[in-house]
Design a protein around this motif. Structure first.
Motif, PDB file in Angstrom:
ATOM      1  N   THR A 107       2.018  17.858  -4.314  1.00  0.00           N
ATOM      2  CA  THR A 107       1.845  17.832  -2.862  1.00  0.00           C
ATOM      3  C   THR A 107       2.492  16.595  -2.259  1.00  0.00           C
ATOM      4  O   THR A 107       3.230  16.683  -1.269  1.00  0.00           O
ATOM      5  CB  THR A 107       0.355  17.864  -2.495  1.00  0.00           C
ATOM      6  N   THR A 159       6.291  16.819  -2.492  1.00  0.00           N
ATOM      7  CA  THR A 159       6.811  17.757  -1.497  1.00  0.00           C
ATOM      8  C   THR A 159       6.783  17.139  -0.105  1.00  0.00           C
ATOM      9  O   THR A 159       7.730  17.305   0.678  1.00  0.00           O
ATOM     10  CB  THR A 159       5.994  19.063  -1.502  1.00  0.00           C
ATOM     11  N   ASP A 160       5.718  16.415   0.205  1.00  0.00           N
ATOM     12  CA  ASP A 160       5.620  15.751   1.510  1.00  0.00           C
ATOM     13  C   ASP A 160       6.775  14.782   1.719  1.00  0.00           C
ATOM     14  O   ASP A 160       7.361  14.710   2.809  1.00  0.00           O
ATOM     15  CB  ASP A 160       4.289  15.005   1.620  1.00  0.00           C
ATOM     16  N   ILE A 168       9.760  14.776   0.204  1.00  0.00           N
ATOM     17  CA  ILE A 168      11.029  15.507   0.301  1.00  0.00           C
ATOM     18  C   ILE A 168      11.194  16.131   1.684  1.00  0.00           C
ATOM     19  O   ILE A 168      12.264  16.044   2.305  1.00  0.00           O
ATOM     20  CB  ILE A 168      11.096  16.588  -0.796  1.00  0.00           C
ATOM     21  N   GLU A 169      10.132  16.755   2.172  1.00  0.00           N
ATOM     22  CA  GLU A 169      10.209  17.400   3.487  1.00  0.00           C
ATOM     23  C   GLU A 169      10.330  16.367   4.608  1.00  0.00           C
ATOM     24  O   GLU A 169      11.074  16.582   5.579  1.00  0.00           O
ATOM     25  CB  GLU A 169       8.977  18.276   3.701  1.00  0.00           C
ATOM     26  N   ALA A 170       9.596  15.259   4.484  1.00  0.00           N
ATOM     27  CA  ALA A 170       9.667  14.212   5.511  1.00  0.00           C
ATOM     28  C   ALA A 170      11.061  13.590   5.549  1.00  0.00           C
ATOM     29  O   ALA A 170      11.587  13.271   6.617  1.00  0.00           O
ATOM     30  CB  ALA A 170       8.614  13.140   5.249  1.00  0.00           C
ATOM     31  N   ARG A 171      11.673  13.422   4.377  1.00  0.00           N
ATOM     32  CA  ARG A 171      13.035  12.876   4.337  1.00  0.00           C
ATOM     33  C   ARG A 171      13.998  13.833   5.032  1.00  0.00           C
ATOM     34  O   ARG A 171      14.888  13.400   5.781  1.00  0.00           O
ATOM     35  CB  ARG A 171      13.488  12.646   2.899  1.00  0.00           C
ATOM     36  N   ALA A 172      13.846  15.123   4.779  1.00  0.00           N
ATOM     37  CA  ALA A 172      14.729  16.110   5.413  1.00  0.00           C
ATOM     38  C   ALA A 172      14.611  16.056   6.932  1.00  0.00           C
ATOM     39  O   ALA A 172      15.616  16.107   7.653  1.00  0.00           O
ATOM     40  CB  ALA A 172      14.399  17.509   4.899  1.00  0.00           C
ATOM     41  N   ARG A 173      13.379  15.930   7.425  1.00  0.00           N
ATOM     42  CA  ARG A 173      13.182  15.859   8.883  1.00  0.00           C
ATOM     43  C   ARG A 173      13.774  14.571   9.441  1.00  0.00           C
ATOM     44  O   ARG A 173      14.422  14.574  10.499  1.00  0.00           O
ATOM     45  CB  ARG A 173      11.689  15.945   9.219  1.00  0.00           C
ATOM     46  N   SER A 189      17.508  14.572   9.717  1.00  0.00           N
ATOM     47  CA  SER A 189      18.062  15.592  10.624  1.00  0.00           C
ATOM     48  C   SER A 189      17.999  15.160  12.083  1.00  0.00           C
ATOM     49  O   SER A 189      18.678  15.738  12.939  1.00  0.00           O
ATOM     50  CB  SER A 189      17.302  16.917  10.455  1.00  0.00           C
TER      51      SER A 189
END
Length: 226
Positions: free
Chosen positions: A70, A73-74, A76-81, A84
């Motif tokens: 978890t 994943t948080d 990885i997703e936060a880095r993507a946001r 961007s």
């Protein structure tokens, strides 16, 4: 001879006019604007450095067979946001764009903090030199981000003040009437504090962090919400 004298007088008049314009503050606004934009470029550079460190950090944690999917994943997703959302010098005066950028970077800061607290429960990572090196680089980058944001805010306050104070306000309402105040970082106190990511290899409890002591984490469990 008379023609040369006329040219000399004309040149002197132009020089005096230029000095008069400079002396009355005409160049102040663009000069301070350039300084603020340069400070912003440094902020972006430090955030990019952090983003570049994260893939290796995640890979190292995954390689240690840690079960905290978890938190990984948080991150990885936060880095993507965070990567961007772009704010250019042209949009530094856009409150909505700037707030979106702040929010995305703040979410990444929080996700990283939770991950680094969680992995303190794993001795294999505390003894992993590659991980400890990444942790040290990340901590240094977080500190540089804090300094870069502070320097940016100082430059922006100086620029914004020049748009509202005499004599530069005259130029702000005439020659530079299209220029708007730039946005300041107004992140929360937690987001502006570099994460405490020091590992205790002696096995003692993690050091207290802003907002209270770090929660205990059982290997393989999902960390509590921060």
């Amino acid at each position: 001879m008379a023609r040369s004298r006329s040219r000399l007088v004309a040149s002197a008049a132009v020089l005096l006019a230029a000095q008069a314009v400079a002396g009355c503050g005409y160049n102040t606004i663009p000069t301070k604007q350039e300084r603020a934009e340069a400070a912003w470029a440094d902020v972006q550079s430090q955030y990019q450095r952090r983003a570049d460190l994260i893939p290796n950090l995640v890979a190292t944690v995954q390689g240690a067979a840690i079960q905290e999917r978890t938190t990984l994943t948080d991150v990885i997703e936060a880095r993507a946001r965070a990567t961007s959302v772009q704010v250019t010098p042209e949009t530094l005066s856009d409150p909505a764009a700037f707030q979106q950028f702040q929010a995305a970077q703040g979410q990444l800061t929080g996700a990283l903090s939770r991950l680094l607290v969680t992995v303190e429960a794993y001795p294999q990572l505390q003894a992993n030199q590659g991980f400890l090196q990444l942790q040290s680089q990340l901590e240094g980058t977080e500190n540089r981000i804090t300094i870069a944001r502070r320097d940016y805010n100082e430059a922006v306050r100086d620029y914004n003040t020049s748009l509202r104070t005499f004599p530069t306000v005259i130029w702000a309402k005439t020659a530079f009437s299209g220029e708007e105040p730039m946005q300041l970082f107004t992140a929360t106190a937690e987001a502006q504090t570099a994460p405490q990511v020091t590992f205790d290899v002696n096995g003692s409890p993690p050091a207290a962090r802003p907002g209270g002591a770090a929660p205990a984490v059982t290997p393989g469990s999902t960390p509590p919400a921060q």
